[in-house]
Every structure is written in C-alpha cells, then in structure tokens.
Design an enzyme around this catalytic site. Structure first.
Site, PDB file in Angstrom:
ATOM      1  N   CYS A  30       0.329  -1.570  -0.160  1.00 52.96           N
ATOM      2  CA  CYS A  30       0.062  -0.028  -0.226  1.00 52.96           C
ATOM      3  C   CYS A  30       0.531   1.612   0.123  1.00 52.96           C
ATOM      4  CB  CYS A  30      -0.818   0.177   1.274  1.00 52.96           C
ATOM      5  SG  CYS A  30      -1.975  -1.187   0.991  1.00 52.96           S
TER       6      CYS A  30
ATOM      7  N   HIS B 236      -3.755   7.087   2.221  1.00 54.45           N
ATOM      8  CA  HIS B 236      -4.115   5.647   1.916  1.00 54.45           C
ATOM      9  C   HIS B 236      -5.025   5.196   2.534  1.00 54.45           C
ATOM     10  CE1 HIS B 236      -4.231   1.357   0.993  1.00 54.45           C
ATOM     11  NE2 HIS B 236      -3.628   1.126   1.933  1.00 54.45           N
TER      12      HIS B 236
ATOM     13  N   ASN C 127      -9.750  -0.256  -0.008  1.00 55.15           N
ATOM     14  CA  ASN C 127      -8.751  -0.220  -0.247  1.00 55.15           C
ATOM     15  C   ASN C 127      -8.298  -0.850  -1.098  1.00 55.15           C
ATOM     16  OD1 ASN C 127      -5.567  -1.194   0.360  1.00 55.15           O
ATOM     17  ND2 ASN C 127      -6.274  -1.880   2.306  1.00 55.15           N
TER      18      ASN C 127
END
Length: 321
Positions: A111, A248, A278
């Site tokens: 990520c 994020h 996500n």
C-alpha cells in the site's frame, strides 16, 4: 529540480460489488462493514487485469499532461498483483502505450508502493537522469483474498491510478520520507509459490492475503502521524499550511485517528474509501486523480500524501501543486 505532477488519471473495473452483495455470499452486512471500515462498495475485476487497468489510468494521465507516450523516459508500476511473475507489469504497460523510450520496472511496497515509486521518480529527476516519468499504482487484489474470510476480503477492491511527472525548478515534490520495519512482515502478508524443484518438492496451497487487523491499525495510527510530522519538518511547514492530507484509503477510522492526532479538521482529509475500498498501491493515485478531476486541486496548494502497508512500510511526501 523537483518532480511536478502535470497529469493524473484513474480506472476502475466495470463491476461494483456493494456490501449487500457480499452479505449474500458470506455472514456479513452493510452495517457491519460500514461501521468498522467506512466501506460501502468496491470494484472487482471480471475481464479487467492489472495491466489493462494500469494502461487505462496511464492513458488518461498522459492525455491530461499533454505528453505523448514516446516522451516518457521512465515508467514505474507499483503493484503486488502483477498478471505475470515476469515480465513486470510496467513492461507490459509500456508496450500497450507505445512508450518505446521508457525504462520500465515494477515496485512492490504494497500500500506504500505509489509513494515509494514517487520517491524513486523524484530521485531520478533530481539527478538529471530522466525528465518525464509515468507512475502507476495498479492492483487486482480480488485474486489474492480468501473470499470465505470476512475479516479481510470485505476490505479490498481493484483499480488503478496514474500520474505523469516532469522536471520543474519550483514547486512539485519538496520533501519526502519513507520507512520500513521488515521484522513485522508477518502482520500483513501473502505467501508466494513454494519450492518445487527436483530435489525439493514442497506441498503447497494457494497463498491468500493474511492480516492481523488490530496490529495494522495500531501501527498505522502511530506511524502515519509521526512520518507526516517528519516530512513537514523537512519542508519547513506547519500542518495548518497544508491544504489537503491525502492518506492511503485503508480504513475510515484510521484516517479519522490521524486527523485527530495531527489536530487538523477531518475536512482536510478527503476519502473515497466508501466507494473504492482499499486498493493498495492504487489507493493514493486514484484519490489524487479524482480530486484533480473534480477541480479541488489548485496551483499553490500544498498536499501531504501518506501511505502505509505490508512490509511493514510507510512514507509521506509534500507536494506543491
């Protein structure tokens, strides 16, 4: 010279799976997912691939930048879900775009991948080696999650975001920090192929994404504010001088906790997690491209981009728009 973002783009699969759909295939509900994560739906690839999503986002970013594919010197794709073990997704995207003059490679930092790629691109631009760089974060995480494990599979989605960077004397990326704690790699991981050579034939099962959610949450709410404070210090800025904090998109509660710890209004922390879930390395560039498309980014705005993920990895940067 600094790296300045001159074009952005994003691409999502056609199929949207909302929480109500997931409740038909597992023991969960829209209320359970939304309350804990802020997620309402995610996009899942059917015919799309990591390569096709990355190419679609890249084409839009190039069009916005005004550059032609052959003007790109360097092409980096941040991904943990390449369609092929080799070649890299970046090489395949280079071919699809016709970016014949671009050096191409992938970065695997989960990520945090887009930030790692941005840091790398900025270093190449500062050194004078390359002038025009295409960065892409692209994932098809739906092929890595165990769809019987409601603690993880509800969190993730597929998609891609891209940004074109060029050398500039003023503005652009003005400060960066990145970090890693490899000793905690098991907190969030996905097993690869086992050895199967003539002298070592290991029996193996498919590897799925595994996560200790509580540990990731504690790591994020502690580490992200610290790395943001670090990069602000490097840039000689206060949090109050920042226009937007782009984090994020992993969990709404994490973002709210970071805003609280930085003593900044939640309104400065835009979110699209409710619509996209996500998307790992694609998370930040999708959010950035959507905000740019919506006309929310203006010349002179100061942005903080920050991410965290498997590794454990983290990073932040200051961008003057």
């Amino acid at each position: 010279m600094n790296a300045k973002i001159i074009g952005t783009g994003w691409q999502l699969p056609a199929y949207a799976a909302d929480n109500d759909y997931l409740s038909t295939i597992m023991d969960t509900s829209d209320e359970w997912i939304a309350e804990r994560t802020g997620i309402r739906k995610r996009y899942l690839a059917k015919k799309e691939t990591t390569t096709s999503l990355a190419t679609g986002a890249a084409q839009k970013a190039l069009e916005a930048s005004g550059l032609q594919p052959e003007q790109i010197d360097l092409l980096i794709v941040a991904t943990i879900t390449s369609d092929t073990e080799t070649p890299s997704t970046a090489c395949r995207v280079q071919a699809e775009l016709g970016a014949v003059n671009a050096v191409a490679f992938d970065i695997n930092a989960a990520c945090s991948g887009f930030l790692y790629a941005l840091h790398t691109a900025d270093a190449f631009i500062k050194s004078g080696i390359y002038k025009n760089v295409l960065l892409i974060g692209a994932e098809t995480l739906s092929k890595l999650v165990d769809w019987t494990d409601r603690s993880t599979c509800v969190l993730f989605g597929d998609g891609a975001g891209a940004a074109v960077l060029t050398a500039t004397e003023k503005g652009g990326v003005t400060a960066q920090v990145t970090g890693c704690d490899g000793s905690r790699w098991e907190v969030l991981s996905c097993r690869g192929r086992s050895n199967h050579n003539p002298v070592c034939r290991e029996e193996s099962e498919l590897g799925y994404l595994q996560m200790n959610g509580q540990e990731v949450f504690k790591f994020a709410v502690k580490t992200v504010p610290l790395c943001i404070e670090d990069v602000l210090k490097k840039a000689d800025l206060s949090a109050e001088e920042v226009t937007w904090f782009l984090l994020h998109q992993a969990n709404k509660r994490i973002i709210q906790s970071v805003a609280k710890r930085l003593r900044q209004p939640e309104e400065k922390f835009p979110m699209n997690i409710d619509q996209c879930a996500n998307t790992s390395a694609a998370s930040l560039p999708i959010l950035l491209a959507q905000m740019n498309e919506q006309g929310k980014l203006h010349s002179g705005d100061r942005l903080i981009l920050s991410g965290f993920g498997a590794g454990l990895t983290w990073g932040a940067c200051v961008v003057e728009w």
